[in-house]
Motif scaffolding. Structure first.
Motif, mmCIF file in Angstrom:
data_model
loop_
_atom_site.group_PDB
_atom_site.id
_atom_site.type_symbol
_atom_site.label_atom_id
_atom_site.label_comp_id
_atom_site.label_asym_id
_atom_site.label_seq_id
_atom_site.Cartn_x
_atom_site.Cartn_y
_atom_site.Cartn_z
ATOM 1 N N GLY A 311 -5.043 -3.837 9.957
ATOM 2 C CA GLY A 311 -3.771 -3.924 10.355
ATOM 3 C C GLY A 311 -2.682 -3.576 9.135
ATOM 4 N N PHE A 312 -1.827 -2.813 9.200
ATOM 5 C CA PHE A 312 -0.849 -2.486 8.148
ATOM 6 C C PHE A 312 0.688 -2.616 8.720
ATOM 7 C CE2 PHE A 312 1.616 0.500 5.794
ATOM 8 C CZ PHE A 312 1.332 0.213 4.441
ATOM 9 N N THR A 313 1.600 -3.379 7.984
ATOM 10 C CA THR A 313 3.034 -3.423 8.381
ATOM 11 C C THR A 313 3.669 -3.268 6.999
ATOM 12 O OG1 THR A 313 2.372 -4.997 9.941
ATOM 13 C CG2 THR A 313 4.605 -4.845 9.424
ATOM 14 N N SER A 314 4.621 -2.498 7.451
ATOM 15 C CA SER A 314 5.794 -1.953 6.165
ATOM 16 C C SER A 314 6.994 -2.168 6.735
ATOM 17 C CB SER A 314 5.164 -0.485 5.797
ATOM 18 O OG SER A 314 5.577 0.507 6.821
ATOM 19 N N THR A 315 7.736 -2.496 5.580
ATOM 20 C CA THR A 315 9.180 -2.537 5.682
ATOM 21 C C THR A 315 10.040 -2.227 4.465
ATOM 22 O OG1 THR A 315 8.931 -4.673 7.087
ATOM 23 C CG2 THR A 315 11.256 -4.376 6.245
ATOM 24 N N ILE A 316 10.901 -1.280 4.737
ATOM 25 C CA ILE A 316 11.794 -0.762 3.712
ATOM 26 C C ILE A 316 13.394 -1.398 3.736
ATOM 27 C CG2 ILE A 316 12.666 1.165 2.460
ATOM 28 C CD1 ILE A 316 10.338 2.660 3.539
ATOM 29 N N ARG A 317 13.856 -1.804 2.429
ATOM 30 C CA ARG A 317 15.200 -2.177 2.426
ATOM 31 C C ARG A 317 15.840 -1.484 1.340
ATOM 32 N NH1 ARG A 317 14.028 -8.891 1.839
ATOM 33 N NH2 ARG A 317 13.398 -9.328 3.892
ATOM 34 N N GLY A 318 16.814 -0.686 1.741
ATOM 35 C CA GLY A 318 17.358 0.379 0.650
ATOM 36 C C GLY A 318 17.008 1.692 1.040
ATOM 37 N N PRO A 319 17.451 2.233 0.137
ATOM 38 C CA PRO A 319 17.032 3.955 0.295
ATOM 39 C C PRO A 319 15.600 4.006 0.234
ATOM 40 C CG PRO A 319 19.012 3.579 -1.463
ATOM 41 C CD PRO A 319 18.372 2.281 -0.773
ATOM 42 N N ALA A 320 15.026 4.944 1.093
ATOM 43 C CA ALA A 320 13.690 5.373 1.039
ATOM 44 C C ALA A 320 13.202 6.150 0.089
ATOM 45 C CB ALA A 320 13.172 5.928 2.383
ATOM 46 N N GLU A 321 14.196 7.206 -0.471
ATOM 47 C CA GLU A 321 13.887 7.975 -1.443
ATOM 48 C C GLU A 321 13.886 7.290 -2.952
ATOM 49 O OE1 GLU A 321 15.970 11.605 -0.729
ATOM 50 O OE2 GLU A 321 14.786 12.238 0.852
ATOM 51 N N ILE A 322 12.874 7.786 -3.812
ATOM 52 C CA ILE A 322 13.054 7.379 -5.068
ATOM 53 C C ILE A 322 12.740 8.084 -6.066
ATOM 54 C CG2 ILE A 322 12.678 4.880 -4.463
ATOM 55 C CD1 ILE A 322 9.727 5.463 -5.278
ATOM 56 N N GLN A 323 13.137 8.366 -7.203
ATOM 57 C CA GLN A 323 12.633 9.290 -8.526
ATOM 58 C C GLN A 323 11.650 8.737 -9.247
ATOM 59 O OE1 GLN A 323 13.954 12.404 -8.624
ATOM 60 N NE2 GLN A 323 15.329 12.084 -6.954
ATOM 61 N N VAL A 324 10.287 9.243 -8.996
ATOM 62 C CA VAL A 324 9.360 8.613 -9.711
ATOM 63 C C VAL A 324 8.532 9.969 -9.909
ATOM 64 C CG1 VAL A 324 9.076 6.411 -8.830
ATOM 65 C CG2 VAL A 324 8.079 8.050 -7.720
ATOM 66 N N ARG A 325 7.263 9.841 -10.742
ATOM 67 C CA ARG A 325 6.263 10.764 -10.512
ATOM 68 C C ARG A 325 5.407 10.518 -9.475
ATOM 69 N NH1 ARG A 325 3.201 10.092 -16.117
ATOM 70 N NH2 ARG A 325 3.414 8.049 -15.358
ATOM 71 N N PRO A 326 5.385 11.661 -8.572
ATOM 72 C CA PRO A 326 4.801 11.563 -7.225
ATOM 73 C C PRO A 326 3.431 11.324 -7.209
ATOM 74 C CG PRO A 326 6.472 13.714 -7.548
ATOM 75 C CD PRO A 326 6.213 13.041 -8.524
ATOM 76 N N ASN A 327 2.522 12.103 -7.636
ATOM 77 C CA ASN A 327 1.245 11.864 -7.519
ATOM 78 C C ASN A 327 0.571 10.457 -8.317
ATOM 79 O OD1 ASN A 327 0.780 14.125 -6.466
ATOM 80 N ND2 ASN A 327 0.707 15.453 -8.423
ATOM 81 N N ALA A 328 1.231 10.038 -9.334
ATOM 82 C CA ALA A 328 1.040 8.977 -10.079
ATOM 83 C C ALA A 328 1.504 7.813 -9.177
ATOM 84 C CB ALA A 328 1.740 8.830 -11.389
ATOM 85 N N PHE A 329 2.881 7.800 -8.686
ATOM 86 C CA PHE A 329 3.182 6.856 -7.705
ATOM 87 C C PHE A 329 2.427 6.449 -6.697
ATOM 88 C CE2 PHE A 329 6.023 5.189 -4.390
ATOM 89 C CZ PHE A 329 6.205 3.708 -4.912
ATOM 90 N N SER A 330 2.066 7.772 -6.054
ATOM 91 C CA SER A 330 1.095 7.496 -4.734
ATOM 92 C C SER A 330 0.054 6.983 -4.821
ATOM 93 C CB SER A 330 0.637 8.873 -4.170
ATOM 94 O OG SER A 330 2.334 9.539 -3.693
ATOM 95 N N ARG A 331 -0.767 7.243 -6.086
ATOM 96 C CA ARG A 331 -2.021 6.678 -6.628
ATOM 97 C C ARG A 331 -1.894 5.076 -6.895
ATOM 98 N NH1 ARG A 331 -2.962 9.426 -11.058
ATOM 99 N NH2 ARG A 331 -4.162 11.112 -9.897
ATOM 100 N N LEU A 332 -0.718 4.768 -7.596
ATOM 101 C CA LEU A 332 -0.352 3.490 -7.867
ATOM 102 C C LEU A 332 -0.395 2.549 -6.553
ATOM 103 C CD1 LEU A 332 0.698 1.000 -9.383
ATOM 104 C CD2 LEU A 332 3.157 1.878 -9.102
ATOM 105 N N VAL A 333 0.463 3.115 -5.539
ATOM 106 C CA VAL A 333 0.338 2.047 -4.446
ATOM 107 C C VAL A 333 -0.901 2.290 -3.646
ATOM 108 C CG1 VAL A 333 1.668 1.912 -2.242
ATOM 109 C CG2 VAL A 333 3.064 2.762 -4.291
ATOM 110 N N SER A 334 -1.540 3.319 -3.552
ATOM 111 C CA SER A 334 -2.752 3.522 -2.931
ATOM 112 C C SER A 334 -3.697 2.756 -3.041
ATOM 113 C CB SER A 334 -3.182 5.027 -2.764
ATOM 114 O OG SER A 334 -4.350 5.464 -1.978
#
Length: 431
Positions: A311-334
């Motif tokens: 099961g996976f539940t996600s909630t976002i508060r505030g803007p959904a777009e952020i300025q980061v390094r895309p591949n590295a950030f995706s690997r971080l969360v993943s």
């Protein structure tokens, strides 16, 4: 006190100037202005007292035409004789009028008769009425005769020159502070893993230029060191991959004669470890900053959870777009969410984006990590032996890579106990 250097520098410039001018103004008001006004008022009242003495000495001149003429021509006083009537009621005193108080004191001291004065208003004349025995003497005198009229000019020049000097000082100070602000912005961008501002170069005073040049050299050394480490580990991984490929080929040739299941599993584990090493080596490699949509990141994680039956539940508060390094950030969360998928049945993610910071809280209902081991798990190749399954696949680099990416963005990762009875991982990075 202000915390910014610009505000503190302004105070260092403004405070002494304001203190000095306040002291000068006080001394001028107390000494020059009051003294000059005192002497002028004394002279005017002395002239009026002399006129009254002449009127008492020569009563045979009922109209006092000669005295009126002499006062106007020689003393610059316009006098007139009025019938004996009660003096007007005293008017409201001005809040701050040195002329009113000093003139009243001098009339009381020199003449000592009932009087009425009018010094209020913007008129250039001051009216004085003095009650005599059988008449009232009315005198009109120019305000400049009894008052130091150059005071306003002095104050205007003092305030005007101060404003001009402050404007010049602020302009030059801003130009001196700007290189320091640019250096701070460049250091902050580098700490967050972002490229330095394109127009950044050492400017300003010699000390600031030296600091900027030292920062550029330091940044180049760090980038060169990261590049060398990445190149070295990538080369080692490439060479080992070649050996593994030949190993797989040989296993395929002998698979008909031997039971090679265990050997194939060892090869797969070695392949997985090499991939982990390479990912860890590339975690600090240079990557351009871009825009990442959190909705898309969480949507991919939800699909992964569905495939694994989690099961996976996600909630976002505030803007959904952020300025980061895309591949590295995706690997971080993943890495963190996949770790929760491996040991928990349900994962809950909350992203809070506000005030220039992104905080992602990941909760699961798994076995968790003991408090005393929460710092150790971030070390490379570290694996838990009880709380986590030792036989599961992995290299022990997932959390190390995640922490490395978070810190390269200028943030951090904190592990804590989750309200869901499992593990809580908190990612906090500037965005």
């Amino acid at each position: 006190m202000p915390k910014r250097l610009y505000a503190r520098s302004l105070i260092i410039i403004i405070a002494p100037m304001v203190l000095l001018q306040s002291l000068i103004a006080f001394v001028f008001m107390e000494r020059h202005w009051q003294t000059v006004t005192q002497r002028l008022s004394t002279a005017v009242v002395r002239d009026i007292s002399g006129i009254i003495d002449l009127m008492d000495t020569f009563p045979q001149d009922p109209g006092h035409e000669n005295l009126i003429r002499i006062s106007r021509e020689r003393l610059a006083l316009n006098i007139s004789i009025l019938p004996l009537d009660p003096l007007p009621a005293p008017g409201p005193k001005p809040f701050f009028s040195i002329l009113d108080s000093i003139l009243s004191e001098e009339i009381t001291r020199q003449i000592n008769r009932p009087f009425w004065i009018d010094t209020v208003g913007d008129s250039d004349l001051v009216e004085i009425r003095i009650q005599l025995e059988d008449k009232v003497l009315r005198v009109f005198a120019r305000r400049s005769q009894a008052y130091a009229s150059n005071t306003l000019i002095f104050l205007v020049w003092m305030a005007g020159s101060a404003l001009v000097l402050l404007a010049i000082a602020i302009l030059f100070l801003r130009n001196q502070i700007k290189p320091i602000q640019q250096l701070a912005a460049a250091a902050d961008s580098f700490g967050k893993g972002r490229p330095a501002p394109p127009n950044f170069k050492p400017r300003g005073a010699e000390e600031v230029r030296r600091a900027g040049a030292a920062f550029i050299v330091m940044r180049e050394r760090i980038e060169r060191q990261i590049e060398q480490r990445t190149t070295m580990l990538s080369g080692v991984s490439h060479d080992l991959r070649t050996i593994l490929t030949r190993f797989k080929l040989q296993l395929a040739l002998v698979s008909n004669r031997l039971d090679t299941a265990a050997m194939e599993q060892d090869v797969e584990d070695m392949q997985s470890m090499l991939e982990g090493y390479l990912a860890f080596a590339r975690s600090e490699a240079e990557e351009e900053t871009g825009t990442v949509n959190l909705d898309r990141v969480f949507a991919k994680l939800k699909e992964e959870g569905n495939l694994l039956g989690r099961g996976f539940t996600s909630t976002i508060r505030g803007p959904a777009e952020i300025q980061v390094r895309p591949n590295a950030f995706s690997r971080l969360v993943s890495n963190l969410v996949s770790n929760s998928f491996r040991y928990a049945k349900n994962v809950y993610v909350l992203a809070d984006h506000r005030d220039g910071w992104l905080t992602i809280t990941i909760d699961d209902d798994g076995p968790g990590i003991p408090k005393e081991m929460r710092e150790e798990v971030f070390k490379p190749f570290f694996r838990l032996d009880e709380a986590r399954n030792q036989d599961s696949s992995g290299t022990g680099l997932g959390l190390a890579i995640a922490l490395d990416i978070a810190r390269s963005h200028g943030g951090d990762i904190i592990l804590d106990e989750s309200p869901k009875k499992g593990l809580r991982a908190i990612i906090r990075i500037p965005a």
